[in-house]
Design an enzyme around this catalytic site. Sequence first.
Site, mmCIF file in Angstrom:
data_model
loop_
_atom_site.group_PDB
_atom_site.id
_atom_site.type_symbol
_atom_site.label_atom_id
_atom_site.label_comp_id
_atom_site.label_asym_id
_atom_site.label_seq_id
_atom_site.Cartn_x
_atom_site.Cartn_y
_atom_site.Cartn_z
ATOM 1 N N LYS A 14 0.830 -1.214 0.000
ATOM 2 C CA LYS A 14 0.000 0.000 0.000
ATOM 3 C C LYS A 14 0.865 1.264 0.000
ATOM 4 C CE LYS A 14 -2.253 -0.965 3.823
ATOM 5 N NZ LYS A 14 -1.858 -2.314 4.260
ATOM 6 N N ARG A 89 -10.386 1.084 8.595
ATOM 7 C CA ARG A 89 -10.070 -0.302 8.932
ATOM 8 C C ARG A 89 -11.231 -1.036 9.579
ATOM 9 N NH1 ARG A 89 -4.137 0.413 9.024
ATOM 10 N NH2 ARG A 89 -2.996 -1.334 9.721
ATOM 11 N N ARG A 123 10.767 -7.624 6.054
ATOM 12 C CA ARG A 123 10.774 -6.170 5.856
ATOM 13 C C ARG A 123 11.772 -5.511 6.819
ATOM 14 N NH1 ARG A 123 4.842 -3.673 5.260
ATOM 15 N NH2 ARG A 123 4.534 -4.141 7.454
ATOM 16 N N ARG A 156 10.304 -3.197 11.963
ATOM 17 C CA ARG A 156 9.167 -2.558 12.621
ATOM 18 C C ARG A 156 8.766 -3.391 13.827
ATOM 19 N NH1 ARG A 156 4.437 -0.699 8.494
ATOM 20 N NH2 ARG A 156 3.179 -1.564 10.167
ATOM 21 N N ARG A 167 -2.728 -8.932 13.437
ATOM 22 C CA ARG A 167 -3.101 -7.958 12.409
ATOM 23 C C ARG A 167 -3.880 -8.645 11.291
ATOM 24 N NH1 ARG A 167 2.593 -6.038 11.285
ATOM 25 N NH2 ARG A 167 1.860 -4.356 9.944
HETATM 26 P P1 AMP Z 1 0.026 0.363 9.273
HETATM 27 O O1 AMP Z 1 1.322 1.023 8.979
HETATM 28 O O2 AMP Z 1 -1.088 0.820 8.369
HETATM 29 O O3 AMP Z 1 0.138 -1.147 9.341
HETATM 30 O O4 AMP Z 1 -0.416 0.850 10.730
HETATM 31 C C1 AMP Z 1 0.415 0.578 11.850
HETATM 32 C C2 AMP Z 1 -0.417 0.555 13.117
HETATM 33 O O5 AMP Z 1 -1.051 1.834 13.313
HETATM 34 C C3 AMP Z 1 -1.565 -0.432 13.118
HETATM 35 O O6 AMP Z 1 -1.152 -1.752 13.451
HETATM 36 C C4 AMP Z 1 -2.455 0.189 14.184
HETATM 37 O O7 AMP Z 1 -1.955 -0.039 15.483
HETATM 38 C C5 AMP Z 1 -2.334 1.681 13.876
HETATM 39 N N1 AMP Z 1 -3.330 2.107 12.879
HETATM 40 C C6 AMP Z 1 -3.070 2.608 11.633
HETATM 41 N N2 AMP Z 1 -4.207 2.899 10.988
HETATM 42 C C7 AMP Z 1 -5.216 2.560 11.827
HETATM 43 C C8 AMP Z 1 -6.646 2.604 11.733
HETATM 44 N N3 AMP Z 1 -7.265 3.065 10.645
HETATM 45 N N4 AMP Z 1 -7.354 2.148 12.797
HETATM 46 C C9 AMP Z 1 -6.768 1.708 13.912
HETATM 47 N N5 AMP Z 1 -5.439 1.618 14.062
HETATM 48 C C10 AMP Z 1 -4.656 2.055 13.043
#
Ligand code: AMP
Length: 217
Positions: A14, A89, A123, A156, A167
Amino acid sequence: MRKFVIMGVQGSGKGTQSELLCTDLDMVHISVGDLFRWHVQNHTKLGAQVRRIMNAGELVGDDMVESIVRERLDQHDWNWGFVIDGFPRNGRQAEFFMESYDIDGVIHLELPEDEVRRRVLSRRLCPNCGMDYNLIADRPKVEGRCDICGHELTTRADDTPEALEGRLRDYNEKTRPVLELFGRKEFVHDIDARPQADQVQAKIREVLGLPAYRPAG
Ligand code: AMP
C-alpha cells in the site's frame, strides 16, 4: 481533484503504490500508520498512548483515529487530491469517512496470506531516513545498512510473527467487511499485488483511467 482509498492486507505494498501514484500526479499520500509512528518516534502525548497498542499489532481506538485523520485532512494541502492508506479499517471508520468525503475509488491490493508472511517478516526499515527494504526482493547493498544514509536497519516493532497474526485476524474480521461495504457502491478495484511494484502500479492506473507512470527526471 481525486480522492482514493488504498486497502490491502499488511505487506501488500500500500505504501509503495501510494507513493508511486502521488509522485507525478501531485496527490498527497496520507498514511495513518505513518502519522501514528511519527507521534511514537517523537515521544508526543498521543505517541505514548498508542505505542503499546501499535507494537502489539492491535488497532488504535476509533476516536483517536478519526481525530488524527480529520486533523490531517483539515490541513488542505491536497488541492489535487489524496491517497489515504491504512484507513478505514472497520465499519465505524468507513461511515465516518463516507459522511465527510466523497471517494473516487478504492484500490484493493490482493495478496495471499503465505506471501504476506514472507514479505512482512523480511521487511526492514531505516529509522533515520525512512527508506524501506525487503530481504527477498529489495536487499540493501551492505547487509543491515541503509543504502542512502548508512544507518543501521531495524525491523518494525509490529513485524513479528505474533503481531502479524493479530493484524491478519483484525484484517479479516474488521477490514474485509469495509471492502464489502465499498464494493456495494461499486468503488472497489481488485488488483493482484503479487507482480513487481511497477507492474502493479501500471495496472492501478489502467483501471482508474489515470495517465501512465512517468518518473521524474
Ligand atoms: P500500518 O502502517 O497501516 O500497518 O499501521 C500501523 C499501526 O497503526 C496499526 O497496526 C495500528 O496499530 C495503527 N493504525 C493505523 N491505521 C489505523 C486505523 N485506521 N485504525 C486503527 N489503528 C490504526
